[in-house]
Enzyme design. Sequence first.
Site, mmCIF file in Angstrom:
data_model
loop_
_atom_site.group_PDB
_atom_site.id
_atom_site.type_symbol
_atom_site.label_atom_id
_atom_site.label_comp_id
_atom_site.label_asym_id
_atom_site.label_seq_id
_atom_site.Cartn_x
_atom_site.Cartn_y
_atom_site.Cartn_z
ATOM 1 C CB SER A 111 -2.631 -6.429 -8.344
ATOM 2 O OG SER A 111 -0.951 -6.252 -9.545
ATOM 3 C CE LYS A 142 3.591 5.062 -3.466
ATOM 4 N NZ LYS A 142 3.211 3.601 -4.059
ATOM 5 C CD GLU A 194 6.654 -8.238 1.881
ATOM 6 O OE1 GLU A 194 6.883 -6.972 2.362
ATOM 7 O OE2 GLU A 194 5.851 -8.810 3.016
ATOM 8 C CB CYS A 245 -2.037 9.845 -4.991
ATOM 9 S SG CYS A 245 -1.502 7.897 -4.753
HETATM 10 FE FE1 HC1 Z 1 0.484 7.452 -6.503
HETATM 11 FE FE2 HC1 Z 1 0.950 5.505 -7.482
HETATM 12 S S1 HC1 Z 1 -0.574 7.096 -8.717
HETATM 13 S S2 HC1 Z 1 0.667 5.024 -5.150
HETATM 14 O O1 HC1 Z 1 -0.806 7.206 -6.031
HETATM 15 O O2 HC1 Z 1 0.351 3.803 -8.359
HETATM 16 O O3 HC1 Z 1 1.143 7.363 -3.746
HETATM 17 O O4 HC1 Z 1 0.658 9.652 -6.747
HETATM 18 O O5 HC1 Z 1 3.028 7.051 -6.658
HETATM 19 O O6 HC1 Z 1 4.067 4.149 -6.899
HETATM 20 O O7 HC1 Z 1 2.043 5.993 -9.957
HETATM 21 C C1 HC1 Z 1 1.181 7.329 -4.593
HETATM 22 C C2 HC1 Z 1 0.273 9.220 -6.535
HETATM 23 C C3 HC1 Z 1 1.705 6.999 -7.114
HETATM 24 C C4 HC1 Z 1 2.844 4.621 -7.426
HETATM 25 C C5 HC1 Z 1 1.932 5.742 -9.292
#
Ligand code: HC1
Length: 573
Positions: A318, A357, A365, A502
Amino acid sequence: MVSLTIDGIKVTVPENTTVLEAARQANIHIPTLCYLKGVNQIGACRMCLVEVKGGRALQAACVYPVSEGMEVYTNNARIRNARKVNLELILSNHDRACLTCVRNQNCELQSLAEELGIREIGFDGVQIERPIDTSSPSIVRDPNKCILCRRCVATCQNIQKIGVIGATNRGFNTIIEPVFDMKIGDVPCVNCGQCIMACPVGALREKDSTQKVWDALADPTKHVVVQPAPAVRVALGEEFGMPMGTVVTGKLAAALRKMGFDAIFDTNYGADLTIMEEASELIERVTKGGKLPMITSCSPGWVKFCEHFYPEFLDNLSTCKSPHEMLGAIIKSYYAQKQGIDPKNIVTVSVMPCVAKKFEAGRDELSVNGLQDVDLVITTRELARMIKEAGINFPELPDEDFDPIFGDSTGAAAIFGATGGVMEAALRTAYEFITGGTLEKVDFEDVRGIAGVKEATVKIGDMDVKVAVASGTGNARKILDAVKAGEKDYHFIEVMGCPGGCVTGGGQPIVSAKVRMEKDPRVERAKAIYSVDKDLPLRKSHENPSIKKLYDEYLEKPGSHRSHELLHTHYVP
Ligand code: HC1
Ligand code: SF4
């Protein structure tokens, strides 16, 4: 079934059970160190030694299978002495700077030394001082703390199916490290941090960003905005002695306010925004002949895994940025404009259950006009340390709310934190976008639970939408290989880099091997996630009034030109 006695207690267990597991069932505790349930059972550390009647040598209970009529003893002078000697040998060449170790009071080696009553170390081990590897944006490797248990190696190799760390050299020179003397930042490590979660000591840890956050908070020229991820609120309490699966959303908001952040927003708002864009992208791809299957791209460990090992699927990802990145971009544009703040003076801080993260936030990007969407990422563990440092009595904090409008979110956003959650949230919205009707049953049970791979076919209008969910890169391999081989055909796949999603990301509170024998954090924390969803009045992202407002005032509609500028990206090999 097999019957045996352990310390005189009769136990009946299935064949092939280990003595360790049988003892656990009889409520008999045997100490362990290299053992990690379902991950590492190699009998290397010799901490779980037991005596089997009729045998001469002591046996490692974690690998020794039960047999009919067996008599096992787990605690006598010979056993205690052997365990102590083994532990002293391990301690003799361990860097024992416990007071300044990030795992102080949460270290399995430290607990074991206490449990076995070690007061002196009778050996002078050779302590070779080795350099600390800080080459990764996410992970720090300190070989001086490593006890060679191989729990990280087994996790990376067998669970994540990546295998970038292993044992090199022999004897006292053995080190767990990447091959060919390389640094962790130079090999295809995906920064998932699952090795950190497996490490019983302080040999693997996140790259600490707490001082940078304190510095930003102390800088009067900076407007510091914070946003915690969905999974943080169901785990942070554990760092303060609260039971696994306690929901602490209100205390989290209150603690962040006490720490001095200028605005306290919520990544869950970003998750609702992501669903608006991602569900629309899915519909566009399905109806207009775009690249399928579409695969989620919000898990940065997974994205890096895809880049290294399955680049042929990069166009399937995506184009949506992950929720905290989307919110970061909105804060530095729409919010900055509304507040009359120069975006250069805004510092966006994300609190994440994830160490990847940290790497994601630095990616080219994920910037707009030369400004990174997210400036700093701290993990759940780092936040807990900061709360303690600030002298905040977390368990006693009265609940507070996040700041409007980026603090408002739906149940769909809450479930992002568990494997299958992004899929379920997207389906809730895609269903109503496609059919124009109301989805009555919002719970998609087929994509819930901790199975590594889940599949479902969902009827939307007259279409059968085929979906799959994988958590952990090892399970992602299974799905991608099946798609590649033409054995499976899906419209939409959710992949999360960490097993369980997560909630058990590499930045979450570390659960000891002992607790993991009894409780599965993937299950307990996910239960809390689904309870948050159930208790919210709105459970579909497109029903969030603050999201509607953002589109009305600024973005216009999902997939608009401005949405593309701010909220989408593209990963290329
Ligand atoms: Fe996640 Fe997300 S769910 S990736 O798993 O898509 O880290 O909690 O923060 O950005 O919302 C992690 C968790 C998070 C993102 C969201
Ligand atoms: Fe392996 Fe993940 Fe650890 Fe990297 S972060 S060494 S990929 S387990």
